[in-house]
Design an enzyme around this catalytic site. Structure first.
Site, PDB file in Angstrom:
ATOM      1  N   THR A  41      11.363  12.346  58.568  1.00  0.00           N
ATOM      2  CA  THR A  41      10.170  13.127  58.226  1.00  0.00           C
ATOM      3  C   THR A  41      10.014  14.351  59.103  1.00  0.00           C
ATOM      4  O   THR A  41       9.502  15.384  58.663  1.00  0.00           O
ATOM      5  CB  THR A  41       8.922  12.225  58.352  1.00  0.00           C
ATOM      6  OG1 THR A  41       9.037  11.199  57.373  1.00  0.00           O
ATOM      7  CG2 THR A  41       7.638  12.990  58.149  1.00  0.00           C
ATOM      8  N   TYR A  55       6.161  13.798  50.352  1.00  0.00           N
ATOM      9  CA  TYR A  55       7.141  14.815  50.764  1.00  0.00           C
ATOM     10  C   TYR A  55       8.533  14.217  50.603  1.00  0.00           C
ATOM     11  O   TYR A  55       8.693  13.019  50.342  1.00  0.00           O
ATOM     12  CB  TYR A  55       6.913  15.218  52.227  1.00  0.00           C
ATOM     13  CG  TYR A  55       7.026  14.045  53.173  1.00  0.00           C
ATOM     14  CD1 TYR A  55       5.899  13.287  53.505  1.00  0.00           C
ATOM     15  CD2 TYR A  55       8.253  13.653  53.711  1.00  0.00           C
ATOM     16  CE1 TYR A  55       5.997  12.179  54.340  1.00  0.00           C
ATOM     17  CE2 TYR A  55       8.356  12.546  54.547  1.00  0.00           C
ATOM     18  CZ  TYR A  55       7.218  11.823  54.854  1.00  0.00           C
ATOM     19  OH  TYR A  55       7.319  10.716  55.676  1.00  0.00           O
ATOM     20  N   SER A  88      15.775   7.655  57.271  1.00  0.00           N
ATOM     21  CA  SER A  88      16.362   6.625  58.148  1.00  0.00           C
ATOM     22  C   SER A  88      16.409   5.231  57.531  1.00  0.00           C
ATOM     23  O   SER A  88      17.165   4.376  57.995  1.00  0.00           O
ATOM     24  CB  SER A  88      15.629   6.592  59.482  1.00  0.00           C
ATOM     25  OG  SER A  88      14.352   6.003  59.347  1.00  0.00           O
ATOM     26  N   THR A 121      11.321   7.791  61.199  1.00  0.00           N
ATOM     27  CA  THR A 121      10.625   6.773  61.999  1.00  0.00           C
ATOM     28  C   THR A 121      10.848   5.358  61.466  1.00  0.00           C
ATOM     29  O   THR A 121      10.634   4.397  62.188  1.00  0.00           O
ATOM     30  CB  THR A 121       9.108   7.050  62.014  1.00  0.00           C
ATOM     31  OG1 THR A 121       8.622   7.055  60.667  1.00  0.00           O
ATOM     32  CG2 THR A 121       8.813   8.373  62.692  1.00  0.00           C
ATOM     33  N   ASP A 122      11.281   5.220  60.207  1.00  0.00           N
ATOM     34  CA  ASP A 122      11.417   3.870  59.647  1.00  0.00           C
ATOM     35  C   ASP A 122      12.362   2.999  60.467  1.00  0.00           C
ATOM     36  O   ASP A 122      12.054   1.848  60.744  1.00  0.00           O
ATOM     37  CB  ASP A 122      11.934   3.923  58.196  1.00  0.00           C
ATOM     38  CG  ASP A 122      10.843   4.331  57.233  1.00  0.00           C
ATOM     39  OD1 ASP A 122      11.052   4.214  56.008  1.00  0.00           O
ATOM     40  OD2 ASP A 122       9.781   4.783  57.709  1.00  0.00           O
ATOM     41  N   LYS A 194       7.611   0.594  65.135  1.00  0.00           N
ATOM     42  CA  LYS A 194       6.654   1.287  64.262  1.00  0.00           C
ATOM     43  C   LYS A 194       5.663   0.230  63.794  1.00  0.00           C
ATOM     44  O   LYS A 194       6.014  -0.693  63.074  1.00  0.00           O
ATOM     45  CB  LYS A 194       7.380   1.915  63.078  1.00  0.00           C
ATOM     46  CG  LYS A 194       6.507   2.759  62.165  1.00  0.00           C
ATOM     47  CD  LYS A 194       7.379   3.439  61.122  1.00  0.00           C
ATOM     48  CE  LYS A 194       6.574   4.337  60.199  1.00  0.00           C
ATOM     49  NZ  LYS A 194       7.446   5.009  59.193  1.00  0.00           N
ATOM     50  N   GLU A 316       8.269 -25.676  69.569  1.00  0.00           N
ATOM     51  CA  GLU A 316       8.014 -26.431  68.327  1.00  0.00           C
ATOM     52  C   GLU A 316       9.306 -26.817  67.607  1.00  0.00           C
ATOM     53  O   GLU A 316       9.298 -27.612  66.665  1.00  0.00           O
ATOM     54  CB  GLU A 316       7.165 -25.578  67.366  1.00  0.00           C
ATOM     55  CG  GLU A 316       5.718 -25.410  67.798  1.00  0.00           C
ATOM     56  CD  GLU A 316       4.916 -24.721  66.697  1.00  0.00           C
ATOM     57  OE1 GLU A 316       4.487 -23.574  66.925  1.00  0.00           O
ATOM     58  OE2 GLU A 316       4.758 -25.324  65.618  1.00  0.00           O
TER      59      GLU A 316
HETATM   60  N1  DGL Z   1      11.809   8.003  54.958  1.00  0.00           N
HETATM   61  C1  DGL Z   1      11.249   7.715  56.274  1.00  0.00           C
HETATM   62  C2  DGL Z   1      12.344   7.884  57.326  1.00  0.00           C
HETATM   63  O1  DGL Z   1      13.190   8.761  57.160  1.00  0.00           O
HETATM   64  C3  DGL Z   1      10.110   8.630  56.579  1.00  0.00           C
HETATM   65  C4  DGL Z   1       9.347   8.191  57.757  1.00  0.00           C
HETATM   66  C5  DGL Z   1       9.448   9.161  58.915  1.00  0.00           C
HETATM   67  O2  DGL Z   1      10.532   9.694  59.241  1.00  0.00           O
HETATM   68  O3  DGL Z   1       8.395   9.313  59.566  1.00  0.00           O
HETATM   69  O4  DGL Z   1      12.344   7.126  58.316  1.00  0.00           O
END
Ligand code: DGL
Length: 359
Positions: A41, A55, A88, A121-122, A194, A316
């Site tokens: 992103t 986007y 990602s 971020t993924d 995340k 457990e």
């Molecule tokens: N498609 C997600 C990625 O590329 C978008 C999330 C991001 O980068 O914040 O990880």
């Protein structure tokens, strides 16, 4: 006359030498930071500035990202390389190893003082954790992303990138393991994930941030205690090919069936990370399936679907009796990567369990 000309030439030469010296000393005074761009992103573009969540990721090239924040040139001599241009969630072993090998080559160079990786971020937490395990360096490596695309009002990418370069340029960042920088906070790659999927304050760690960056100055408040980077027994130089041992994750819930487990075994999966309920619990009606797989050589790693806390061994579930491994406080996606790396070295469950205690 000739005397005046020769004196003037001497003055110009002296001036030129001193300016060169001044320029080189200024340039030399600033560290060299390379930005390795992979997409996400932070390189995303939306149709309108009001599109903060609608986007396309991985559109804007690295030089455009760098030129959008000219102030980073005051922090370091910055150059960019476009390693990938991918969202990602689509990163697989091949891309992960590409990133790691590119970072590894960079940190080996005497004229590279720090590396920033711009990333979606993924799966940012997976890449950061993997680099934390396989790159042997004390140089700062900082992974950064953004939650809003570069085209959005109040895009968070530019300030995140500025802070990430400041962090990578700071001598205080040396030897602290791979770092994640998001939303003014400095995090340890090892225990950060995340935690909110649509907020600029997306990343966090149950053990807290390591510090903050305010106006390019780092403020440190704690350090990690687990093995990483130069102290790791794993090394990207020893990993050949473009895939890791196949490890998959199953998600614990009520009313589970053995179908997925049997299918993974048939597909040659080497280990299953079970994101169990609560403290990594396994339903009683699946224990026989797990033990059948274990007796066939499949590793069983108990993690948890619960974000915080850590999985206790022999609490457990009788892990000693069943020869299972617990993922400690690593979430399932990080446990998957550590298990894959462990399997490049051993299938001894006591050794694998040691690795989960130490990394
Ligand atoms: N498609 C997600 C990625 O590329 C978008 C999330 C991001 O980068 O914040 O990880």
């Amino acid at each position: 006359m000739e005397n005046i000309v020769s004196k003037t030439q001497l003055t110009y030469k002296t001036l030129a030498i001193s300016l060169t010296f001044l320029f080189s000393s200024v340039v030399m005074a600033k560290p060299n930071v390379t930005i390795v761009a992979t997409g996400g992103t932070i390189a995303g573009a939306g149709a309108d500035a009001t599109n903060s969540a609608t986007y396309s990721a991985a559109k804007v090239p690295v030089d455009t990202l760098i030129n959008a924040v000219p102030q980073i040139q005051n922090l370091a001599n910055v150059n960019g390389v476009q390693a990938l241009q991918i969202a990602s969630e689509s990163i697989s072993d091949k891309e992960l190893l590409t990133i790691a090998r590119q970072v590894n080559e960079l940190v080996k160079k005497d004229d590279v003082n720090g590396v920033v990786i711009t990333h979606g971020t993924d799966t940012l937490e997976e890449t950061a954790f993997f680099l934390n395990l396989v790159i042997h360096t004390d140089k700062p490596i900082v992974v950064v992303g953004s939650m809003r695309p570069s085209t959005a009002i109040s895009a968070d990418g530019p300030l995140n990138l500025y802070g990430a370069v400041a962090l990578a340029a700071s001598p205080e960042s040396k030897g602290k393991g791979v770092l994640i920088f998001m939303n003014d906070s400095i995090f340890a790659a090892r225990d950060t994930s995340k935690r909110i999927n649509i907020h600029t304050n997306a990343f966090g760690s149950q053990w807290g941030a390591l510090g903050m960056i305010v106006e390019s100055k780092p403020y440190w408040f704690r350090e990690g205690v687990k093995r990483n980077t130069s102290k790791s027994e794993f090394n990207i130089d020893q990993i050949k090919g473009d895939s890791l041992p196949l490890v998959q994750i199953t998600y614990g819930s009520d009313s589970m069936t053995p179908i997925a487990y049997d299918a993974y075994a048939k597909a040659g999966v080497k280990a299953i990370v079970h994101a169990g309920t609560g403290n990594g619990s396994v339903p009683n009606y699946l224990v026989d399936t797990f033990n059948k797989l274990r007796s066939g050589g499949m590793q069983i790693i108990r993690s948890s679907r619960v974000a915080d806390g850590f999985v206790l061994r022999n609490a457990e579930q009788p892990d000693d009796k069943y020869d299972w491994v617990v993922a400690h406080d690593l979430n399932p996606q990080k446990a998957r990567l550590l298990t894959a790396l462990a399997l490049t070295k051993t299938t001894d469950t006591k050794e694998i369990q040691r690795m989960f205690w130490e990394y």
